[in-house]
Design a protein around this motif. Structure first.
Motif, mmCIF file in Angstrom:
data_model
loop_
_atom_site.group_PDB
_atom_site.id
_atom_site.type_symbol
_atom_site.label_atom_id
_atom_site.label_comp_id
_atom_site.label_asym_id
_atom_site.label_seq_id
_atom_site.Cartn_x
_atom_site.Cartn_y
_atom_site.Cartn_z
ATOM 1 N N ALA A 33 -27.448 -20.531 -71.747
ATOM 2 C CA ALA A 33 -27.551 -18.669 -70.434
ATOM 3 C C ALA A 33 -27.367 -18.869 -68.897
ATOM 4 O O ALA A 33 -26.163 -18.641 -68.902
ATOM 5 C CB ALA A 33 -28.450 -18.211 -70.785
ATOM 6 N N ILE A 34 -28.010 -20.262 -69.135
ATOM 7 C CA ILE A 34 -27.631 -20.759 -67.360
ATOM 8 C C ILE A 34 -26.174 -21.265 -67.153
ATOM 9 O O ILE A 34 -26.226 -21.421 -66.636
ATOM 10 C CB ILE A 34 -28.873 -21.572 -66.730
ATOM 11 C CG1 ILE A 34 -30.417 -20.341 -66.344
ATOM 12 C CG2 ILE A 34 -28.217 -22.020 -65.057
ATOM 13 C CD1 ILE A 34 -31.733 -21.072 -66.601
ATOM 14 N N ALA A 35 -26.399 -22.132 -68.614
ATOM 15 C CA ALA A 35 -24.571 -23.311 -67.673
ATOM 16 C C ALA A 35 -24.155 -21.929 -68.394
ATOM 17 O O ALA A 35 -22.842 -22.086 -67.786
ATOM 18 C CB ALA A 35 -24.740 -24.299 -69.483
ATOM 19 N N ILE A 166 -35.469 -11.430 -64.252
ATOM 20 C CA ILE A 166 -37.140 -11.039 -64.808
ATOM 21 C C ILE A 166 -36.347 -11.047 -65.773
ATOM 22 O O ILE A 166 -37.138 -10.305 -66.629
ATOM 23 C CB ILE A 166 -38.489 -10.565 -64.017
ATOM 24 C CG1 ILE A 166 -37.989 -10.366 -63.011
ATOM 25 C CG2 ILE A 166 -39.230 -10.315 -64.501
ATOM 26 C CD1 ILE A 166 -39.267 -9.989 -61.491
ATOM 27 N N LEU A 167 -36.838 -12.325 -66.606
ATOM 28 C CA LEU A 167 -36.523 -12.448 -67.990
ATOM 29 C C LEU A 167 -38.316 -12.247 -68.950
ATOM 30 O O LEU A 167 -39.147 -13.058 -68.453
ATOM 31 C CB LEU A 167 -35.917 -13.635 -69.082
ATOM 32 C CG LEU A 167 -34.438 -13.193 -68.490
ATOM 33 C CD1 LEU A 167 -34.193 -14.640 -69.456
ATOM 34 C CD2 LEU A 167 -34.016 -12.143 -68.937
ATOM 35 N N THR A 168 -38.656 -11.572 -69.585
ATOM 36 C CA THR A 168 -40.116 -10.986 -70.410
ATOM 37 C C THR A 168 -40.154 -10.879 -71.290
ATOM 38 O O THR A 168 -38.604 -10.990 -72.089
ATOM 39 C CB THR A 168 -40.770 -10.261 -69.858
ATOM 40 O OG1 THR A 168 -41.875 -10.736 -70.145
ATOM 41 C CG2 THR A 168 -40.245 -9.459 -70.037
ATOM 42 N N ASP A 240 -25.158 -16.031 -74.150
ATOM 43 C CA ASP A 240 -23.764 -14.760 -72.893
ATOM 44 C C ASP A 240 -24.841 -13.791 -72.660
ATOM 45 O O ASP A 240 -24.679 -12.773 -72.067
ATOM 46 C CB ASP A 240 -23.269 -13.934 -73.839
ATOM 47 C CG ASP A 240 -21.943 -15.226 -74.936
ATOM 48 O OD1 ASP A 240 -21.205 -16.084 -73.930
ATOM 49 O OD2 ASP A 240 -21.690 -14.573 -75.822
ATOM 50 N N LYS A 241 -26.542 -14.111 -72.837
ATOM 51 C CA LYS A 241 -27.419 -13.383 -72.589
ATOM 52 C C LYS A 241 -27.289 -12.327 -71.266
ATOM 53 O O LYS A 241 -27.840 -11.641 -70.160
ATOM 54 C CB LYS A 241 -28.967 -13.425 -72.674
ATOM 55 C CG LYS A 241 -29.674 -15.028 -72.605
ATOM 56 C CD LYS A 241 -31.012 -14.940 -73.426
ATOM 57 C CE LYS A 241 -31.287 -16.463 -72.174
ATOM 58 N NZ LYS A 241 -32.392 -16.854 -73.177
ATOM 59 N N LEU A 242 -27.685 -14.449 -70.103
ATOM 60 C CA LEU A 242 -27.562 -13.846 -68.579
ATOM 61 C C LEU A 242 -26.456 -13.255 -68.243
ATOM 62 O O LEU A 242 -25.666 -12.422 -67.121
ATOM 63 C CB LEU A 242 -28.174 -15.060 -67.893
ATOM 64 C CG LEU A 242 -29.432 -15.665 -68.110
ATOM 65 C CD1 LEU A 242 -29.557 -16.762 -67.729
ATOM 66 C CD2 LEU A 242 -30.353 -14.873 -67.123
ATOM 67 N N GLY A 250 -27.347 -5.164 -70.013
ATOM 68 C CA GLY A 250 -28.558 -6.415 -71.027
ATOM 69 C C GLY A 250 -29.920 -5.534 -71.403
ATOM 70 O O GLY A 250 -29.418 -3.554 -71.569
ATOM 71 N N ASP A 251 -30.596 -6.184 -72.606
ATOM 72 C CA ASP A 251 -31.753 -5.384 -72.783
ATOM 73 C C ASP A 251 -33.048 -5.172 -72.032
ATOM 74 O O ASP A 251 -33.735 -6.080 -71.952
ATOM 75 C CB ASP A 251 -31.978 -6.464 -73.646
ATOM 76 C CG ASP A 251 -32.812 -5.548 -75.291
ATOM 77 O OD1 ASP A 251 -33.305 -4.041 -74.962
ATOM 78 O OD2 ASP A 251 -33.371 -6.406 -76.300
#
Length: 385
Positions: A33-35, A166-168, A240-242, A250-251
């Motif tokens: 996702a970061i890439a 902030i991913l959790t 694709d989340k980020l 986003g969720d």
């Protein structure tokens, strides 16, 4: 608002399996996702937990250690594992990573804070992905951030990020605990952070391997907002989340509008948030007006009273004659010198103590109390999803 610079914070629960061991598949998912963000032209700084969680199994602990020595030893082992896995995962994309281990002391020392900013800026300039964690192996218990949530917020402000994700393992903030109430409603967007939400949120962490619960994340969001950084708290999966998160899909919960004030510069952040207060100066009404309304520096003529003992270069509080705190500033003269030159003109004061500054506190070294220490507008209403 165009989002160029993004800070991504990944918690331990989002990096480890049910036994608390590092889960390479989860780590790879975050890296993918970061890439994708990088490929879309964004600068990314990663604040990653997981060192203690990754390391304690290798030391023979059956569960996360509770002693300081155990946590520090686990962090020392786990940090190597964590960074090796990140390096391998990012290498597949031809990307280079860099490591910064920060402790609270690094923010309390102005020079070290400035060096951290310079290092991060240079790494981003060179298209390197900085990976930041708290320096758990050597941090004193009473001087830690407590979790990487607050560290991610401070880093976001430090580098003037546009967005903090902030991913959790929880998909955002609810009006009540969704595990206990079927009718719990999630907040999709909060223009600001209402104080009652912070007060009503539990301190408890929902993970066996993490240290920060939802309240920790809300405190971090409040800090990020005060530093001009919009924040997302939630979860996601896949490459694709980020991209989805920064595009508003986003969720989780988004906190902060597009109209946040710009972040303070590094010097102002240090004065406002991290510097110890060594004394107090009371000023007259004319000096209050000059500081608060006219954007001017504090001169000796406006000083009424000196409290405490401090040296030139230290940070003091400035109050009005009713003892209302106006802000903090780095002072050019010691308390003894100010007692001697208060009420004097600048020219006479400089001659009297052989000083090199006409100002007691220069406007560039002054931060109003409302700028960061009391972030405004937390009481507004929230909108539900």
């Amino acid at each position: 608002m165009e989002i160029k610079r993004v800070v991504v914070k990944i918690g331990s629960s989002s990096l480890t399996d049910a036994r608390g061991k590092l889960d390479f598949a989860k780590l790879q998912d975050h890296v993918d996702a970061i890439a994708r963000l990088k490929a879309n032209g964004h600068e990314v700084v990663l604040v990653s937990s997981g060192a203690v969680a990754a390391g304690y199994g290798g030391l023979g602990y059956p569960a996360r250690p509770v002693t300081i020595a155990g946590k520090q030893a686990a962090a020392a082992v786990g940090q190597v594992m964590l960074l090796n896995n990140y390096a391998e995962a990012f290498h597949k994309y031809g990307m280079t990573i860099g490591q910064l281990l920060l402790a609270r002391q690094d923010f309390e020392r102005r020079e070290q804070m400035s060096h951290a900013y310079s290092a991060l800026t240079e790494l981003l300039k060179r298209s390197v992905i900085p990976i930041i964690n708290e320096n758990d192996s050597v941090s004193l218990a009473e001087l830690t951030f407590g979790d990487n949530d607050m560290l991610s917020a401070l880093v976001s402000g430090l580098i003037h990020a546009d967005f903090l994700a902030i991913l959790t393992d929880v998909n955002g903030l609810y009006n009540k605990n969704p595990n206990e109430y079927d009718d719990a409603i999630r907040y999709h967007f909060l223009d600001t952070l209402p104080k009652h939400l912070l007060d009503e949120t539990s301190d408890a962490t929902g993970s066996k391997v993490g240290t920060g619960g939802m309240k920790s994340k809300l405190r971090a969001a409040r800090m990020a907002l005060s530093l001009g950084v919009r924040t997302f708290i939630g979860k996601g999966k896949g490459p694709d989340k980020l991209v989805a998160i920064i595009n508003g899909n986003g969720d989780g919960t988004y906190i902060g509008s597009d109209c946040l004030k710009p972040s303070l510069n590094v010097s102002e952040q240090w004065i406002a948030l991290h510097s110890p207060v060594s004394g107090k100066i009371e000023i007259d009404d004319g000096a209050v007006r000059a500081l608060m309304k006219e954007g001017k520096s504090l001169l000796p003529a406006g000083i009424k009273k000196i409290s405490g003992h401090f040296l030139a270069g230290e940070v003091i509080q400035i109050t009005d004659q009713k003892s209302h705190v106006l802000g903090k500033g780095q002072v050019n003269y010691s308390s003894e010198q100010l007692d001697e030159i208060k009420r004097m003109s600048s020219s006479r004061a400089m001659i009297t103590v052989n000083g090199g500054h006409p100002e007691v506190v220069h406007r560039d070294n002054w931060v109003p109390w409302t700028a960061v220490l009391k972030p405004a507008a937390y009481e507004r209403s929230a909108t539900h999803e």
